[in-house]
Design an enzyme around this catalytic site. Structure first.
Site, PDB file in Angstrom:
ATOM      1  N   PRO A   1       0.685  -1.073   0.117  1.00  0.00           N
ATOM      2  CA  PRO A   1      -0.135  -0.012  -0.051  1.00  0.00           C
ATOM      3  C   PRO A   1       0.740   1.316   0.190  1.00  0.00           C
ATOM      4  O   PRO A   1       0.204   2.326  -0.083  1.00  0.00           O
ATOM      5  CB  PRO A   1      -0.703  -0.072   1.338  1.00  0.00           C
ATOM      6  CG  PRO A   1       0.152  -1.087   2.323  1.00  0.00           C
ATOM      7  CD  PRO A   1       0.717  -1.770   1.446  1.00  0.00           C
TER       8      PRO A   1
ATOM      9  N   CYS B   1       8.095  -9.613   5.098  1.00  0.00           N
ATOM     10  CA  CYS B   1       7.787  -9.405   6.585  1.00  0.00           C
ATOM     11  C   CYS B   1       7.316 -11.039   7.014  1.00  0.00           C
ATOM     12  O   CYS B   1       6.145 -11.410   7.459  1.00  0.00           O
ATOM     13  CB  CYS B   1       6.428  -8.714   6.689  1.00  0.00           C
ATOM     14  SG  CYS B   1       4.967  -9.402   5.399  1.00  0.00           S
TER      15      CYS B   1
END
Length: 448
Positions: A262, A376
């Protein structure tokens, strides 16, 4: 005038929030839908629109607390039930979880937690027959639950067994216990600021981390916080803010950000003066990136295409950031649904995609250019192993170790090979809500 006998009774305060929480839990645990999908965007629960801000916050906290402590809740409820949790009525399961979570960890009176869970069951045709059971079990939980909770020595119950086994092998049992403990706490709100972090830490009643991130315990919608509308900051975990810094001086450099949405790292690159090309395959996610950057007053070139298929439009780049899709096991502090949606079998196909993205990035990189790869994920196949394999295949690449001055002196997050590896238990704090980092891996490579 007396009320009509046909009048619809008023909604019991708090029941709507618990009903929506039950629906969303069912979505995660039985329909394999992510929390993000159910809370925002086109797939969001329709009832959210009519919830007051206070009830929305309660619903979110309920769901996240249950998903964070799902293993412990299952263990305790099994101790309180003679025949186990009913399996033929999902609403009865949800009502027990919702009631027990409030009794054990939330500032809700026990009688209200019991009463609203019973009402939740009574309103469901399949579950109504379990109203008496739910009432009895939750009353017993109010009496005996804290004592039973003290018998649970660690929070390893709240991790899937495959994850617990892998992390123990990779990081050791002691560190895995610390990670599990960190994952049991609701995290803070982390913000990357355009400038003057100490001033924003003061205005937002938080503190500035050594890395420059502002960390606050403020609750509620971020859109009403000071500085949001003016584009002075954006939400980004402190660990997620580190990889983009590994490029060094970015003034007027051409940087490609693959799998960019994003857009938190995209914003960092643009703020540092880079000419950024942001690439992402998802039109919806790219629309969110454009909205975020517009609020921040930043301009980038945005391309909706699968990064693996992108040719770079004939251009080569001074730097490429590959923020690769992964199992996201490092984000469980903020996304507790990941623990129950991911499987060990998901790792291998994602590793194939990560390898293709790395190969694409090498081809788009100028000689002398810098490649920063990050995920991540806490799984070594998606981090350390991926870079080791790339270096073995590509003789024209060399690793440039991360220096401790580049990560605010946090030596514990630098691996023996010189890569970056953050863990949920890093950056401890006296208040556990103000401690911790998302699990991240990043490596910096230069093309000869």
């Amino acid at each position: 005038m007396p009320p009509s006998r046909f009048a619809v009774p008023a909604e019991v305060p708090g029941l709507a929030a618990r009903r929506i929480a039950a629906d969303i839990l069912d979505g995660v645990l039985h329909k394999h839908r992510t929390l993000d999908d159910q809370l925002d965007g086109a797939g969001a629960h329709p009832g959210l629109k009519s919830l007051a801000d206070r009830d929305r916050a309660l619903m979110r906290r309920l769901v996240s607390t249950i998903l964070r402590r799902l293993g412990t809740l299952g263990h305790l409820l099994s101790r309180l039930l003679d025949r186990g949790i009913p399996t033929d009525a999902p609403r009865a399961q949800s009502a027990l979880l919702i009631g027990a979570a409030q009794i054990l960890w939330m500032d809700v009176p026990d009688h209200a937690a019991v009463d609203l869970s019973v009402r939740l069951v009574q309103s469901d045709r399949r579950a109504a027959k379990y109203a008496g059971l739910v009432n009895a079990v939750l009353r017993r939980c109010a009496r005996e639950g804290q004592g039973l909770l003290e018998e649970v020595k660690t929070q390893s119950l709240d991790l899937p067994q495959w994850m617990l086994t892998r992390w123990s092998a990779q990081y050791g049992e002691s560190t895995t216990r610390e990670m599990a403990l960190a994952l049991g706490h609701e995290p803070s709100l982390d913000l990357s600021v355009r400038s003057d972090a100490p001033q924003w830490a003061s205005r937002l009643h938080g503190e500035m981390l050594p890395t420059g991130t502002v960390r606050t315990l403020l609750q509620g919608s971020v859109t009403v916080l000071p500085g949001f509308a003016e584009g002075q900051w954006w939400v980004q975990d402190a660990a997620a803010a580190l990889p983009a810094r590994l490029f060094g001086d970015l003034k007027d450099k051409a940087i490609a950000d693959l799998c960019a949405a994003p857009g938190g790292k995209t914003a960092q690159l643009a703020l540092a003066g880079a000419r950024v090309t942001a690439v992402d395959r998802s039109p919806a996610r790219m629309a969110r990136l454009r909205d975020n950057l517009a609020r921040l007053g930043m301009e980038t070139e945005n391309i909706v295409i699968d990064s693996v298929e992108w040719t770079g439009n004939g251009q080569s780049f001074d730097g490429i950031l590959v923020d690769a899709p992964c199992t996201s096991t490092g984000t469980m502090r903020r996304h507790p649904d990941v623990a129950w949606l991911r499987q060990e079998a998901d790792i291998a196909p994602l590793c194939v995609l990560q390898k293709r993205l790395l190969q694409k990035a090498v081809g788009l990189l100028k000689p002398g250019g810098t490649l920063v790869y990050c995920t991540c994920s806490l799984e070594p196949e998606e981090g350390e192993h991926a870079i080791a394999a790339l270096l073995a295949d590509e003789s024209g690449l060399r690793r440039v170790p991360v220096r401790k001055d580049e990560v605010a002196g946090l030596e514990e997050i630098i691996t023996a090979d010189g890569d970056l590896r953050t863990l949920p238990c890093h950056l401890p704090h006296a208040d556990p809500r103000l401690g911790g980092l998302d699990g991240f891996y990043a490596a910096r490579l230069v093309k000869s």
